[in-house]
Design an enzyme around this catalytic site. Structure first.
Site, short mmCIF file in Angstrom:
data_model
loop_
_atom_site.label_atom_id
_atom_site.label_comp_id
_atom_site.label_asym_id
_atom_site.label_seq_id
_atom_site.Cartn_x
_atom_site.Cartn_y
_atom_site.Cartn_z
N LEU A 111 0.82 -1.21 0.00
CA LEU A 111 0.00 0.00 0.00
C LEU A 111 0.85 1.25 0.00
CD1 LEU A 111 -2.91 -0.94 2.39
CD2 LEU A 111 -2.98 -0.63 -0.08
N ARG B 287 -5.96 -7.31 21.64
CA ARG B 287 -5.18 -8.40 21.05
C ARG B 287 -4.10 -8.94 21.98
NH1 ARG B 287 -4.15 -6.19 14.86
NH2 ARG B 287 -6.29 -6.47 14.18
#
Lengths: 249, 229, 653
Positions: free
Chosen positions: C60, C347
């Site tokens: 990206l 997480r």
């Protein structure tokens, strides 16, 4: 089902584009059923390396079926027997003990073999260069919500946009046609309002490039759709033809 | 058009599709005309009258025949050329080829279009030599052609189809034609960019059926004639 | 050939006295970026084509930077290791991309996204960079839609959002479970458009092996053509490195097989500082390894924890099938330990809890490294159909890989390395300490601090490439003058020589261990000792063990074939050589950081409840390491002088 498989592999080996290739035969013993096809080749390559034999070259990267890097033909079917699956996601539990597997690279004149199972798919980049984009320079864009696109329309466009560019369509086509790949991009963009502006120019230029790259023409066998890891429909090809005819008439 | 001067792969397929569909239509008309073989008293009168009716168009009939010939020639030459190009697109063949199944429409019919096509072409030449350019018999029917003689094609047909080898030749050729039409019919719409979820599903599902109906329709004639004699 | 010295058990860390300067513009946080943009020097449009810019990597960040710089008129040369720029591993991102659009009217704002990102990074990111990221986020969505990215929409035709990774607002834009793919293909298509215009020359199948410095300034790169083995050199006025993260240092990770640290590490060896290398994010919901032959791990979207319940049998001896184990014999340990957040803890918290129960011997058969993620009660509550609409594609993916259906049998999950927050040190301009070397995306360290929020990686990659680099690079080019660099200059020749020798020396080891074996060995050390839970002892042990692997690597490596052709083993060997050195630096960095923050958990530094305990007074700095050949690295510090946000301790109980 057995937890381990014994397999006979018949793998295409070719040192470079210029070299002549041939099949080499390998026996694999006790292949766990839970590993992927590429992991099975990894094991084989470890053994080959230990024996001082050049390991089999094959491409792979994400190993989750999205990057489109991997791909070869197993027993005459691109990406192997499972539907909507790339070889990296194909698991050995789909094979039987004692199977003979013939592994060949994607074969098509525009896909030159680089080495063993690695082929050059740069022709796809050139097809995209011919028009597989929307001409929108960075910074020019209006607010994202200023363009209304219905849910159905965007889902439809997504179905075409899901192409991973692996080349299985070309590999499986009896004519080595690049029509599914080319049309998926044409459809994705022309199904969206943003992409309609350049639609006519896009289809003309992309088809022209597709032809000049040496792909065959589509005879509607739809084998491409059946092997496509993303299940991209041949209706995209029909749409490409319709758009081309519209741009001429 | 100026944007697209090269005769692209897609346009070639459009040409094949348009000529193919036209020839398909011709077959239906041809088959409809042939039904007259089974009617008429004495046998053959309706058929010969129908043939005479067509001939009576004179120059127009010749133009139509030449047009038909042109369609055949364009269809065949485009297809052969495309096939040659397609062959070049894969310079190294696979050791193993297979059918993926699922949504695939690849069949023995679809992959042998050029073979079935060439056989049908040979058959057509034979067929034209046999009947259009075959022995010229004459007959007279009251009320047909004002009582003047007309060509007795019916007699030629009964003669030819009493030969078992001719009947076998026709049977093989027409069965191959059914395969050709089976892939060709639905495929033409796809090549012309005429599609739709239901449209494509329906045309595909009736395609092989239509091909079979037409072939069997034609096939009844030699078999019928063979057995009544 | 590089020979390692035997490692001293206690490594002395040399700290540089001078502090690093991030060159953050002055003024109010809200105005910094706009003030910066209006005060920088611009390159005259006619002059832009005189500048050559090298972009390495086409994820990206790399694809968006290449396209945007080419649109501006610079001559761009783009390099990637894949066979086409469309395959970089950004493509595998599933979840989505954050943007402070506040389309949902749920109270989102640039400030809130900024605060969430800073907090998520556990106060170890640079304030000004993060704020700029939040500001830019909205333009990214506009740009991507204009390119034809098919983001999910409502029936009315407007864009829709979802809440992601525990965020309290719905700001995540998504394209089914393939957001990364669609964003990358958007950037790739823009890049191809410029390639057709000859504004971009792109070089696929090239691996960067060295950075060319002329008078201390980055002026080019040396690459190996992976197909032919040829070594090439390319020069330019600036080098933009967008080569992603190095999670593969752990061998098993969710990264693509090709993802590597080599380009970044060679820059590091040439003087670029490596910042916070030990910050590695672990994702709790990955499909566990099935055995020794596992080549990579596949992530299952975090969204699964919205409806799935995590558990293990209470007793180690309980070998019954999961559906035969009654609720009373199950330990829903996340719900037990964190009653407020339950299965939705962040997480790192979830990952550590899972590891803990597995380390206690409660992990599932056959490897002992898995726990259940159970949809039974959600299916009872909502029905199969409802669950299938939400998670159908994920369930299918799970079944493809494991052969089990999550509708019938609970999923098995285990944490895996997913993202690297650390990377090359950059200033506000995204330029490293080497002038002319810019670092974008996951390859730099700047925006995510010690931990990254879900759906923020895509945002950062595209922000850097589309909207930051065009300004900062222009400023750099306009502010400096450049002498042309000849292909025959000493610097270029040296780089080419270095790269050639590197391949030769790898080929010439002729030992008996394969690259894969050595990589697995390194991975095991990294995962066990420098993984999600670290101690002084484990890190010291790692620092002892890694040089042994290095020793073995340089004495016993076996590669078949030669270096003048496609040779995957050679490519992997070069990358592993760098991973080994990087692994040691990660351990050193982790050992040095005597606190727990974000993904970096030191067991010595935790609260009574087992929560990470930061030490803001002593460790609120960026640890940027300078490479010292055959010696201990030198630590440079950049103080994180928080002026706008108050640091607080998080609490998920």
């Amino acid at each position: 089902m057995a937890d381990k498989l014994n397999l006979q592999l018949q793998v295409w080996r070719q040192d470079s584009s210029e070299a002549t290739g041939e099949f080499h035969y390998y026996s694999m013993k006790d292949v766990p059923v839970d590993i992927s096809f590429l992991e099975m080749l990894d094991i084989l390559n470890e053994d080959l390396t230990k024996d001082g034999i050049m390991p089999i070259s094959f491409d792979s990267d994400c190993r989750e079926g999205i990057c489109g890097t991997c791909g070869f033909v197993i027993n005459g079917i691109a990406h192997g027997p499972e539907k909507k699956t790339t070889v990296c996601q194909l698991h050995m539990r789909h094979f039987k003990d004692g199977d003979t597997l013939v592994i060949e690279p994607f074969r098509a004149t525009p896909f030159k073999i680089v080495r063993d199972l690695v082929v050059d798919r740069s022709s796809f980049d050139r097809i995209i260069q011919a028009g597989g984009f929307i001409s929108a320079n960075t910074g020019n864009a209006p607010d994202a919500n200023s363009i209304l696109i219905s849910k159905d329309q965007v889902e439809d466009a997504f179905d075409s946009a899901a192409c991973i560019g692996c080349g299985a369509c070309v590999a499986s086509c009896p004519n080595a046609s690049g029509a599914l790949f080319t049309s998926a991009k044409i459809s994705h963009l022309s199904k969206l309002p943003q992409g309609k502006v350049e639609a006519s120019e896009r289809v003309t230029n992309m088809v022209k490039t597709m032809d000049s790259e040496g792909f065959g023409s589509c005879s509607n066998h739809a084998e491409c759709e059946a092997v496509c890891p993303k299940g991209i429909s041949i209706s995209n090809i029909a749409l490409m033809r319709k758009s081309l005819l519209k741009s001429i008439i | 058009m100026s944007k697209f001067i090269t005769f692209s792969s897609i346009l070639k397929k459009v040409v094949i599709a348009i000529t193919g569909l036209s020839l398909f239509l011709f077959l239906i008309v041809h088959l409809a005309g042939n039904i007259t073989i089974f009617t008429g008293n004495p046998p053959g009168q309706d058929f010969n009258a129908y043939a005479h009716f067509l001939e009576s168009f004179g120059i127009l009939f010749t133009v139509a025949e030449l047009g038909l010939l042109a369609f055949f020639l364009i269809h065949i030459s485009s297809a052969l050329y495309t096939n040659y190009e397609n062959y070049k697109s894969r310079n190294n063949r696979y050791a193993v080829s297979n059918f993926a199944g699922g949504n695939s429409k690849k069949t023995y019919a679809s992959t042998s279009m050029v073979i079935t096509g060439v056989v049908v072409m040979a058959f057509l030449i034979w067929h034209v030599l046999q009947f259009r350019l075959g022995s010229y018999y004459e007959t007279i029917y009251p009320g047909v052609n004002g009582g003047e003689p007309v060509r007795d094609l019916y007699r030629l047909i009964t003669e030819e189809f009493s030969n078992i080898w001719v009947v076998i030749g026709y049977t093989i050729s027409l069965l191959l034609l059914s395969l050709h039409l089976g892939h060709g019919f639905w495929s033409s719409f796809q090549s012309l960019g005429i599609y739709g979820k239901n449209f494509t599903r329906i045309t595909y599902s009736i395609s092989y059926l239509l091909g079979t109906i037409i072939s069997v329709g034609f096939l009844i004639i030699p078999i019928y004639i063979f057995f009544i004699n | 050939m590089i020979k390692s010295s035997s490692a001293a058990p206690e490594k002395e860390i040399v700290t540089s006295v001078s502090k690093l300067n991030g060159k953050t513009p002055s003024g109010d946080l809200n105005d910094k970026w706009s003030k910066y943009k209006s005060s920088i020097k611009l390159v005259n449009p006619a002059n832009k084509r005189k500048f050559n810019v090298i972009v390495v990597g086409t994820g990206l960040a790399g694809a968006s930077a290449s396209a945007t710089l080419a649109e501006l008129g610079y001559n761009v040369k783009t390099f990637c290791i894949q066979d086409t720029p469309r395959r970089a591993h950004s493509i595998a991102a599933q979840g989505g991309i954050n943007a402070a659009k506040n389309y949902q009217n749920d109270g989102d704002s640039v400030h809130r996204l900024f605060i969430d990102t800073i907090k998520g990074g556990d106060y170890r990111a640079r304030e000004a960079n993060v704020h700029r990221l939040a500001e830019i986020s909205t333009s990214i969505i506009d740009q991507c839609v204009a390119q034809g990215v098919p983001f999910a929409r409502d029936y009315g035709g407007l864009l829709t959002n979802r809440s992601f990774g525990g965020a309290q607002v719905s700001r995540t834009f998504y394209a089914r479970g393939q957001t990364g793919q669609q964003l990358l293909l958007g950037a790739y298509s823009s890049m191809m458009r410029q390639a057709a215009k000859k504004q971009i020359d792109f070089y696929p199948n090239r691996e960067m092996l060295d950075l060319i410095l002329v008078d201390g300034v980055a002026r080019g790169i040396v690459v190996r053509n992976l197909k032919t083995g040829e070594i090439e050199s390319h020069t330019a006025e600036a080098v933009v490195l967008c080569t992603g993260g190095y999670g593969n240092v752990y061998y098993l990770s969710t990264n693509g097989k090709g993802s590597n640290a080599t380009a970044a590490w060679r820059c590091h060896q040439k003087g670029a500082l490596m910042a916070n290398p030990c910050f590695a994010q672990i994702h709790p919901t990955c499909i566990p390894a099935s055995g020794d032959f596992q080549s990579k791990l596949t992530l299952m979207s975090e969204s699964l924890r919205n409806d799935g319940r995590v558990w293990v049998p209470k007793s180690q001896e309980d070998k019954r099938e999961p559906d035969l184990i009654p609720d009373s014999d199950r330990d829903y340990f996340l719900e037990r330990m964190y009653p407020a957040y339950g299965n939705l803890v962040p997480r790192d918290v979830g990952s550590r809890a899972i590891k803990r129960v597995c380390d206690d011997g409660l992990g599932l058969e056959p490897t002992g490294k898995a726990v259940y993620l159970d949809f039974g009660s959600a299916i009872d509550r909502l029905g199969n159909k409802n669950i299938s609409e939400k998670y159908g594609n994920l369930f299918d993916m799970y079944q493809t890989i494991t052969g089990d259906s999550p509708y019938k049998k609970p999923m098995k999950i285990y944490p895996a390395i997913h993202y690297i927050m650390g990377g090359l040190w950059v200033d506000y301009d995204l330029m490293s300490n080497i002038p002319g070397l810019f670092v974008l995306g996951e390859a730099n360290f700047s925006d995510h601090g010690a931990n990254r929020l879900g759906a923020s990686a895509l945002m950062q990659g595209l922000a850097d490439g589309y909207f930051v680099i065009p300004y900062t690079l222009g400023n750099y080019l306009a502010s400096n003058s450049f002498e042309p660099v000849s292909q025959n200059s000493e610097e270029v020749k040296e780089g080419v020589e270095f790269a050639k020798n590197k391949s030769k020396s790898l080929m010439n080891i002729k030992g008996s261990s394969t690259v894969l074996e050595l990589h697995r060995e390194l991975g095991a050390v990294m995962w066990d000792l420098v993984g999600m839970s670290r101690t002084k002892e484990s890190l010291t042990e790692a620092i002892e063990k890694i040089p042994q692997i290095k020793e073995k690597f340089w004495n016993d490596l076996k590669i078949v074939g030669d270096d003048s052709n496609l040779n995957k083993a050679l490519e992997n060997a070069g990358r592993l050589a760098d991973f080994i050195e990087l692994g040691e630096l990660m351990a050193t960095d982790a050992l040095n950081r005597e606190e727990s923050c974000g993904a970096h958990f030191r067991e010595e530094y935790q609260t009574e409840e087992g929560e990470p305990l930061r030490n803001d007074g002593q460790f609120d700095f960026v640890a940027a390491w300078e490479y010292v050949p055959n010696g201990n690295p030198i630590l440079h510090k950049e103080d994180l002088d928080y002026k706008f946000v108050e640091m607080t301790q998080r609490n998920y109980k």
